[in-house]
Design a protein around this motif. Structure first.
Motif, short mmCIF file in Angstrom:
data_model
loop_
_atom_site.label_atom_id
_atom_site.label_comp_id
_atom_site.label_asym_id
_atom_site.label_seq_id
_atom_site.Cartn_x
_atom_site.Cartn_y
_atom_site.Cartn_z
N GLU A 25 0.89 -1.22 0.00
CA GLU A 25 -0.12 0.08 0.05
C GLU A 25 1.07 1.29 0.01
O GLU A 25 0.38 2.47 -0.31
CB GLU A 25 -0.97 0.01 1.30
N ALA A 47 -11.18 3.68 -7.03
CA ALA A 47 -11.03 2.93 -5.85
C ALA A 47 -11.86 3.63 -4.73
O ALA A 47 -11.61 4.77 -4.46
CB ALA A 47 -9.61 2.64 -5.32
N VAL A 107 -5.49 3.62 -11.32
CA VAL A 107 -6.17 3.25 -10.32
C VAL A 107 -6.18 4.55 -9.27
O VAL A 107 -5.03 4.62 -8.89
CB VAL A 107 -5.84 2.01 -9.40
N THR A 164 -9.77 3.27 -12.90
CA THR A 164 -10.74 2.68 -11.91
C THR A 164 -10.68 3.30 -10.61
O THR A 164 -9.73 4.11 -10.32
CB THR A 164 -9.94 1.04 -11.50
N GLY A 219 -3.29 -2.23 -9.78
CA GLY A 219 -3.29 -3.07 -8.75
C GLY A 219 -4.34 -2.88 -7.87
O GLY A 219 -5.17 -1.92 -8.18
N PRO A 220 -4.28 -3.31 -6.60
CA PRO A 220 -5.17 -3.13 -5.69
C PRO A 220 -5.21 -1.71 -4.87
O PRO A 220 -6.10 -1.37 -4.02
CB PRO A 220 -5.16 -4.35 -4.61
N HIS A 221 -4.11 -1.12 -4.86
CA HIS A 221 -3.82 0.08 -4.06
C HIS A 221 -3.91 1.44 -5.07
O HIS A 221 -3.40 1.47 -6.17
CB HIS A 221 -2.42 -0.07 -3.56
#
Length: 512
Positions: free
Chosen positions: A175, A252, A228, A250, A203-205
């Protein structure tokens, strides 16, 4: 040696095929470890055959690396041994020349998830960096995939950002990746890699919008960007990416978005991923972004009424007359609820775009559409080439569309090439055949005379009795193949008859 093997262009093409194709001629996936190892051993052997092969074989061998470990392994072995005081031997100019002769050949780095530096110890990496602090590790790199890198080595990524780089992919492993060292590294991206055309920060972060702005706004050749970003960030800086053609963004989080004034003249493709279609409408409230292709990918499904409302919110923001392709998808499996089923009313925000060529709504239930509603909808899209409606999942509510609706659709869309449609195939004219399977085949052949292949169901579908349905449709396909074969034989016979008739006429004329 044959003369053709002395032509560098031919040899280069052969060596490239060794790297990218397996022993039976199939294209090798970069993740196919076995065939990649076989190819590398072959190229290494070819580099030792003769001088004319050496450089071309080495170029192909070092073209693509999963990580930097093979390059570090080329350094003299005594460099890897620490002295009594736990220090490495200093790297010399001769050592560096060995490293450079191979590093200069690398064009693609980091395809797999093994990490940029492989298993090389960070202390050894820093020792090398200390020697090459004024140069690049891989000077001619064109594509960099950074899918994994220990935090202690994040600052070393700057030594891979060269002037020839055109593609950059960064996937944050933690993160804190975007908030510690990377903002300072990426702030000079336009200076280090001014030729960048494609940038993917995924990525997720989520990435700090300010860091994205510093990284991207100076790239005058940037064509594609994947980002993101937090839903509450100010994205007005996107308007400064004047060369951008494709944007994938994206959002988030679910925090209330700020009103960002993102305006651009035209995008070839725009992809927006968010919590829901309603949140997408809120997040682009201040946008004016005409595009040719639009993809909206919510994480969670909504009712048909909410989808209609969201599409109306997008009018004059993302939906313009230039629109040709639209795709609405759902990341998770959509809820099989009657409120989520589309009706004629749901389609009305899209029916004014007569230039649409491709529409993909395969993740939404279409069981409430009847023949008349489908006919009214498709009449609005006379240029339609590809249409996919409700084919991603199995819906408990049976469809109302029958063969009559299929005929109406084909009549309204003469340019249609690909069609995905859920319809009731049990209601056919029983007088046309003794069995239902042959009746369906005859009906399909009548409305689709060029039909040669069709997919029964999506692989994602988990509906009941799927095996039985597949068996029925295999029977239909066999009947269609038989019908097509008879048509071809009939056409061939007719052609032979016409040829014979013409020949007979010529003979009669000659006798006269």
């Amino acid at each position: 040696m044959h003369a053709c093997r002395l032509i560098p262009e031919i040899v280069k093409h052969i060596f490239s095929n060794i790297l990218f194709y397996d022993t039976v001629g199939s294209l090798v996936n970069f993740g196919d470890h076995y065939f990649q190892q076989v190819a590398r051993r072959s190229l290494a052997a070819l580099s030792r055959v003769c001088r004319s092969f050496k450089d071309l074989a080495l170029d192909a061998l070092w073209l693509k690396l999963d990580n930097l470990e093979p390059l570090f392994a080329c350094l003299p072995r005594d460099l890897w041994t620490m002295t009594g005081d736990r220090r490495l031997r200093p790297i010399t100019a001769a050592d560096w020349l060995v490293f450079e002769q191979y590093a200069s050949r690398v064009r693609i780095l980091g395809i797999t998830d093994s990490g940029l530096f492989g298993g090389i110890d960070a202390e050894f990496v820093y020792a090398v960096m200390g020697f090459c602090s004024q140069s690049l590790l891989v000077p001619n790199l064109r594509m960099l995939h950074c899918k994994g890198c220990p935090p202690v080595l994040h600052s070393c990524i700057r030594y891979l950002l060269g002037p020839n780089l055109i593609y950059l992919l960064l996937v944050p492993p933690t993160e804190g990746f975007w908030s510690n060292v990377m903002p300072s590294v990426l702030s000079g991206l336009s200076r280090h890699s001014p030729q960048l055309e494609v940038v993917e920060f995924v990525g997720p972060h989520a990435m700090c919008p300010r860091a994205s702005e510093l990284a991207l706004c100076g790239l005058t050749h940037l064509r594609e960007a994947t980002l993101v970003l937090p839903s509450c960030g100010d994205l007005s800086w996107l308007s400064r990416l004047v060369s951008l053609q494709e944007l994938r963004i994206t959002f988030a989080g679910v925090l209330p978005p700020l009103r960002s004034q993102f305006r651009t003249s035209y995008l070839d493709k725009l992809v927006v991923c968010s919590f829901s279609l309603t949140s997408s409408g809120n997040e682009v409230a201040g946008w004016v972004v005409p595009c040719r292709q639009l993809q909206l990918v919510p994480a969670f499904p909504e009712s048909a009424a909410a989808v209609e409302c969201a599409l109306r919110m997008l009018d004059k923001r993302l939906l313009f007359d230039a629109l040709e392709h639209i795709l609405l998808d759902v990341v998770l499996e959509p809820a099989d609820h009657i409120d989520n089923a589309f009706t004629l009313q749901t389609f009305t925000p899209l029916m004014r775009f007569s230039g649409l060529k491709e529409i993909s709504l395969s993740a939404f239930c279409m069981s409430l559409l009847d023949v008349d509603a489908l006919g009214s909808i498709v009449k609005s899209w006379p240029r339609l080439e590809c249409l996919y409606l409700g084919t991603k999942c199995f819906w408990r509510t049976p469809p109302k569309i029958t063969f009559r609706g299929l005929v109406a659709l084909l009549s309204a869309c003469p340019n249609l090439r690909n069609l995905g449609l859920v319809f009731d195939a049990t209601k056919v004219d029983s007088a046309t055949a003794e069995k239902l399977g042959r009746g369906v085949a005859v009906s399909l052949s009548a409305v689709l005379p060029c039909l040669g292949e069709f997919s029964v169901e999506s692989f994602l579908s988990r509906g009941p009795d799927r095996v039985a349905r597949e068996a029925k449709w295999i029977e239909v396909l066999e009947h269609i193949s038989h019908i097509l074969t008879k048509k071809q034989e009939s056409n061939t016979t007719g052609l032979e008859t016409r040829v014979v008739t013409r020949r007979s006429t010529r003979k009669v004329a000659r006798r006269g």
